[in-house]
Design an enzyme around this catalytic site. Structure first.
Site, PDB file in Angstrom:
ATOM      1  N   SER A   1       0.736  -1.352  -0.069  1.00 13.90           N
ATOM      2  CA  SER A   1       0.112   0.031   0.082  1.00 13.90           C
ATOM      3  C   SER A   1       0.806   1.236   0.013  1.00 13.90           C
ATOM      4  CB  SER A   1      -1.019   0.091   1.093  1.00 13.90           C
ATOM      5  OG  SER A   1      -1.694   1.043   1.346  1.00 13.90           O
ATOM      6  N   GLY A   2       0.496   2.193  -1.000  1.00 12.06           N
ATOM      7  CA  GLY A   2       1.349   3.309  -1.162  1.00 12.06           C
ATOM      8  C   GLY A   2       2.311   3.510  -1.827  1.00 12.06           C
TER       9      GLY A   2
ATOM     10  N   THR B   1      -1.511   2.886  -8.085  1.00 11.29           N
ATOM     11  CA  THR B   1      -2.914   3.647  -8.684  1.00 11.29           C
ATOM     12  C   THR B   1      -2.216   4.935  -9.486  1.00 11.29           C
ATOM     13  OG1 THR B   1      -4.392   3.223  -6.871  1.00 11.29           O
ATOM     14  CG2 THR B   1      -4.866   4.824  -8.202  1.00 11.29           C
TER      15      THR B   1
ATOM     16  N   ASN C   1      -1.458   5.270   3.664  1.00 14.04           N
ATOM     17  CA  ASN C   1      -1.576   5.965   2.084  1.00 14.04           C
ATOM     18  C   ASN C   1      -3.073   7.040   2.284  1.00 14.04           C
ATOM     19  OD1 ASN C   1      -1.891   6.870  -0.437  1.00 14.04           O
ATOM     20  ND2 ASN C   1      -2.103   4.846  -1.294  1.00 14.04           N
TER      21      ASN C   1
ATOM     22  N   SER D   1      -5.810   5.418  -0.244  1.00 15.17           N
ATOM     23  CA  SER D   1      -5.537   4.206  -0.581  1.00 15.17           C
ATOM     24  C   SER D   1      -6.850   3.296  -1.306  1.00 15.17           C
ATOM     25  CB  SER D   1      -5.191   3.371   0.723  1.00 15.17           C
ATOM     26  OG  SER D   1      -5.139   1.897   0.532  1.00 15.17           O
ATOM     27  N   SER D   2      -6.435   2.529  -2.383  1.00 15.29           N
ATOM     28  CA  SER D   2      -7.424   1.977  -3.082  1.00 15.29           C
ATOM     29  C   SER D   2      -8.051   0.954  -2.153  1.00 15.29           C
ATOM     30  CB  SER D   2      -7.048   1.528  -4.326  1.00 15.29           C
ATOM     31  OG  SER D   2      -6.236   2.373  -4.945  1.00 15.29           O
TER      32      SER D   2
ATOM     33  N   GLY E   1      -3.721  -2.576  -2.262  1.00 16.86           N
ATOM     34  CA  GLY E   1      -2.602  -3.088  -1.334  1.00 16.86           C
ATOM     35  C   GLY E   1      -2.953  -3.615  -0.227  1.00 16.86           C
TER      36      GLY E   1
ATOM     37  N   GLU F   1      -1.591  -4.304   3.335  1.00 13.87           N
ATOM     38  CA  GLU F   1      -0.623  -3.708   4.157  1.00 13.87           C
ATOM     39  C   GLU F   1      -0.650  -4.531   5.347  1.00 13.87           C
ATOM     40  OE1 GLU F   1      -4.512  -1.428   4.811  1.00 13.87           O
ATOM     41  OE2 GLU F   1      -3.383  -2.101   3.028  1.00 13.87           O
TER      42      GLU F   1
HETATM   43  N1  ATP Z   1       4.763   8.662  -9.783  1.00 17.53           N
HETATM   44  C1  ATP Z   1       4.389   9.210  -8.895  1.00 17.53           C
HETATM   45  N2  ATP Z   1       4.567  10.572  -8.915  1.00 17.53           N
HETATM   46  C2  ATP Z   1       4.305  11.341  -7.784  1.00 17.53           C
HETATM   47  N3  ATP Z   1       3.438  10.833  -6.726  1.00 17.53           N
HETATM   48  C3  ATP Z   1       3.492   9.640  -6.555  1.00 17.53           C
HETATM   49  C4  ATP Z   1       3.818   8.707  -7.624  1.00 17.53           C
HETATM   50  N4  ATP Z   1       3.432   7.369  -7.394  1.00 17.53           N
HETATM   51  C5  ATP Z   1       3.005   7.579  -6.012  1.00 17.53           C
HETATM   52  N5  ATP Z   1       3.020   8.836  -5.569  1.00 17.53           N
HETATM   53  C6  ATP Z   1       2.573   9.258  -4.128  1.00 17.53           C
HETATM   54  O1  ATP Z   1       2.468   8.149  -3.375  1.00 17.53           O
HETATM   55  C7  ATP Z   1       1.169   8.070  -2.871  1.00 17.53           C
HETATM   56  C8  ATP Z   1       0.462   6.692  -2.941  1.00 17.53           C
HETATM   57  O2  ATP Z   1       0.192   6.185  -4.313  1.00 17.53           O
HETATM   58  P1  ATP Z   1      -0.743   5.392  -4.710  1.00 17.53           P
HETATM   59  O3  ATP Z   1      -2.060   5.721  -4.193  1.00 17.53           O
HETATM   60  O4  ATP Z   1      -0.680   5.174  -6.265  1.00 17.53           O
HETATM   61  O5  ATP Z   1      -0.440   3.845  -4.068  1.00 17.53           O
HETATM   62  P2  ATP Z   1      -1.204   2.445  -4.104  1.00 17.53           P
HETATM   63  O6  ATP Z   1      -0.138   1.691  -4.529  1.00 17.53           O
HETATM   64  O7  ATP Z   1      -2.143   2.512  -5.392  1.00 17.53           O
HETATM   65  O8  ATP Z   1      -1.644   2.226  -2.738  1.00 17.53           O
HETATM   66  P3  ATP Z   1      -3.035   1.392  -2.226  1.00 17.53           P
HETATM   67  O9  ATP Z   1      -2.649   0.010  -2.297  1.00 17.53           O
HETATM   68  O10 ATP Z   1      -2.928   1.716  -1.022  1.00 17.53           O
HETATM   69  O11 ATP Z   1      -3.940   1.794  -3.110  1.00 17.53           O
HETATM   70  C9  ATP Z   1       0.196   9.078  -3.791  1.00 17.53           C
HETATM   71  O12 ATP Z   1      -0.940   9.657  -3.194  1.00 17.53           O
HETATM   72  C10 ATP Z   1       1.395  10.041  -4.321  1.00 17.53           C
HETATM   73  O13 ATP Z   1       1.391  10.988  -3.394  1.00 17.53           O
HETATM   74 MG    MG Z   2      -4.116   2.356  -4.913  1.00 17.26          MG
END
Ligand code: ATP
Ligand code: MG
Length: 392
Positions: free
Chosen positions: A42-43, A47, A98, A101-102, A320, A322
């Protein structure tokens, strides 16, 4: 984007665009559909990476077009990109890992034609965390859309839906966290409403969705006391949620405080204790939210649907994991609550005087196939529109 679209994988430093480019090129190189599977804790950025891949594919597929066809297809691409704010508002929440978080898995499929442009798409969701609607761990929040609703609604609509601040709703205040300095709920409300307009949700449909969400919040404020079985102790919340969900308050009270079963054609009523009544209330809220989420995705899919006569690129953004201990608990709670979503609750929702809510549950099949139940007439009372349908 420009640079990565012109180079082969490995020629430039690692980047998500390099993967997206390779994926696109492989449709022709390998004559086969492609899929990007994004995993990570997660994070980690799954996404965000999904969105970047979508943007890249959208841009590169536009390059392959002449100007006249560009206009035609950009609508589909625009719509696919615009679906993100809606999906995130309904399916993402602030967690301790996060703040966006999705809480659902998402598979996006893009249909690409022989010439190379995106001509349609499809989103499949794996919504697995319904229990967040009714309870959240400390420091975490419910789905963004609830806070956005409270922050973004106009004053009159707020009054009409009897809404105030997040602290006043049991489904939002249990975790002690209602805001985050990195999240602007008001801004995200505007984004969601704009995105819904782009996705051709009618004004009426947007309103139905918002009213349903308000109904869920009031449902959560219904409390029970023990007096010969569970009794509703806070009638205001019950009245408001019944009104917003289009239900009869007496039927809602009965469905929450007693269980109705049919035994050899005879109806048996069993009073519920307070815990069981709370479970019924919560399972009703979760079912409403889950069906609404499904409906939103169906609506998006109908907007982005297009020809599927060549190859596709799929992107899987799995949500994610976590904390496995929590996941295990979550599953336990889900099972428990699924059990409390009884047929009489299902039938109650089918009695809603709002077609929107009735339609959400129209095709949900009964688990036990009992045919006589407390709140449900098996057949819906005729409405003007159903009469028309019959005569047509
Ligand atoms: N390529 C990127 N550029 C800028 N910021 C990013 C990038 N990737 C991630 N982040 C930062 O990290 C945070 C978490 O990313 P994201 O929501 O895509 O995580 P995730 O893997 O989808 O987590 P989860 O499993 O909880 O959904 C985002 O809100 C953003 O602030
Ligand atoms: Mg996500």
């Amino acid at each position: 984007m420009e640079r990565y679209s012109r180079c082969h994988l490995g020629e430039l430093p690692p980047h998500v665009f390099a993967i997206a480019n390779e994926c696109y090129r492989c449709l022709w190189k390998r004559h086969d559909n492609q899929c990007v599977l994004i995993s990570g804790e997660s994070g980690a950025g799954k996404t965000e990476s999904t969105k970047l891949i979508l943007k890249f594919l959208s841009a590169i597929s536009q390059q392959s077009l002449d100007l006249s066809s560009k206009e035609k297809t950009s609508c589909v691409e625009q719509a696919i990109l615009e679906s993100s704010p809606i999906m995130e508002a309904f399916g993402n929440a602030k967690t301790v890992y996060n703040n966006n978080s999705s809480r659902f898995g998402k598979f996006v499929q893009l249909n690409i034609c022989q010439k190379g442009n995106i001509q349609g798409g499809r989103i499949v969701d794996y919504f697995s965390s319904q229990n967040r609607v009714v309870r959240q761990n400390p420091g975490e929040r419910n789905y963004h859309i609830f806070y956005a609703l409270l922050a973004g609604l106009e004053h009159e609509e707020k009054e009409e839906f009897y809404l105030s601040v997040p602290e006043n709703y049991h489904y939002l205040n249990q975790s002690g966290c209602v805001g985050d300095k990195t999240i602007s709920d008001q801004e995200s409300f505007r984004e969601v409403i704009t995105a819904m307009e782009v996705m051709q949700f009618s004004k009426e449909e947007v309103r139905e969705v918002l009213r349903l969400l308000a109904g869920i919040l009031h449902l959560g404020n219904i409390e029970f006391i023990t007096a010969g079985g569970a009794q509703v102790s806070f009638k205001t919340a019950l009245g408001r949620s019944a009104e917003l969900l289009g239900l009869d308050p007496a039927q809602l009270t009965d469905a929450l405080t007693q269980r109705s079963m049919s035994l050899r054609g005879e109806e048996i009523l069993t009073p519920l204790n307070v815990q069981q009544a709370v479970d019924s209330r919560d399972s009703l809220a979760m079912a409403l939210y889950a069906r609404c989420f499904e409906w939103v995705i169906k609506k998006i899919n109908s907007r982005i649907k297009g020809k599927d006569d060549f190859k596709s690129v799929g992107i899987l953004d799995i949500f994610g994991f976590e904390n496995f201990e929590v996941q295990y608990d979550v599953r336990g709670i889900l099972e428990k609550n699924r059990d409390t979503f009884r047929d009489d609750l299902l039938n109650l929702l089918r009695e809603s005087r709002f077609d929107f809510i009735y339609d959400l549950f129209e095709h949900v099949s009964s688990r036990t196939n009992q045919d006589t139940l407390k709140c449900g007439s098996k057949h819906r009372r005729p409405t003007v529109s159903s009469q028309f349908k019959k005569w047509a």
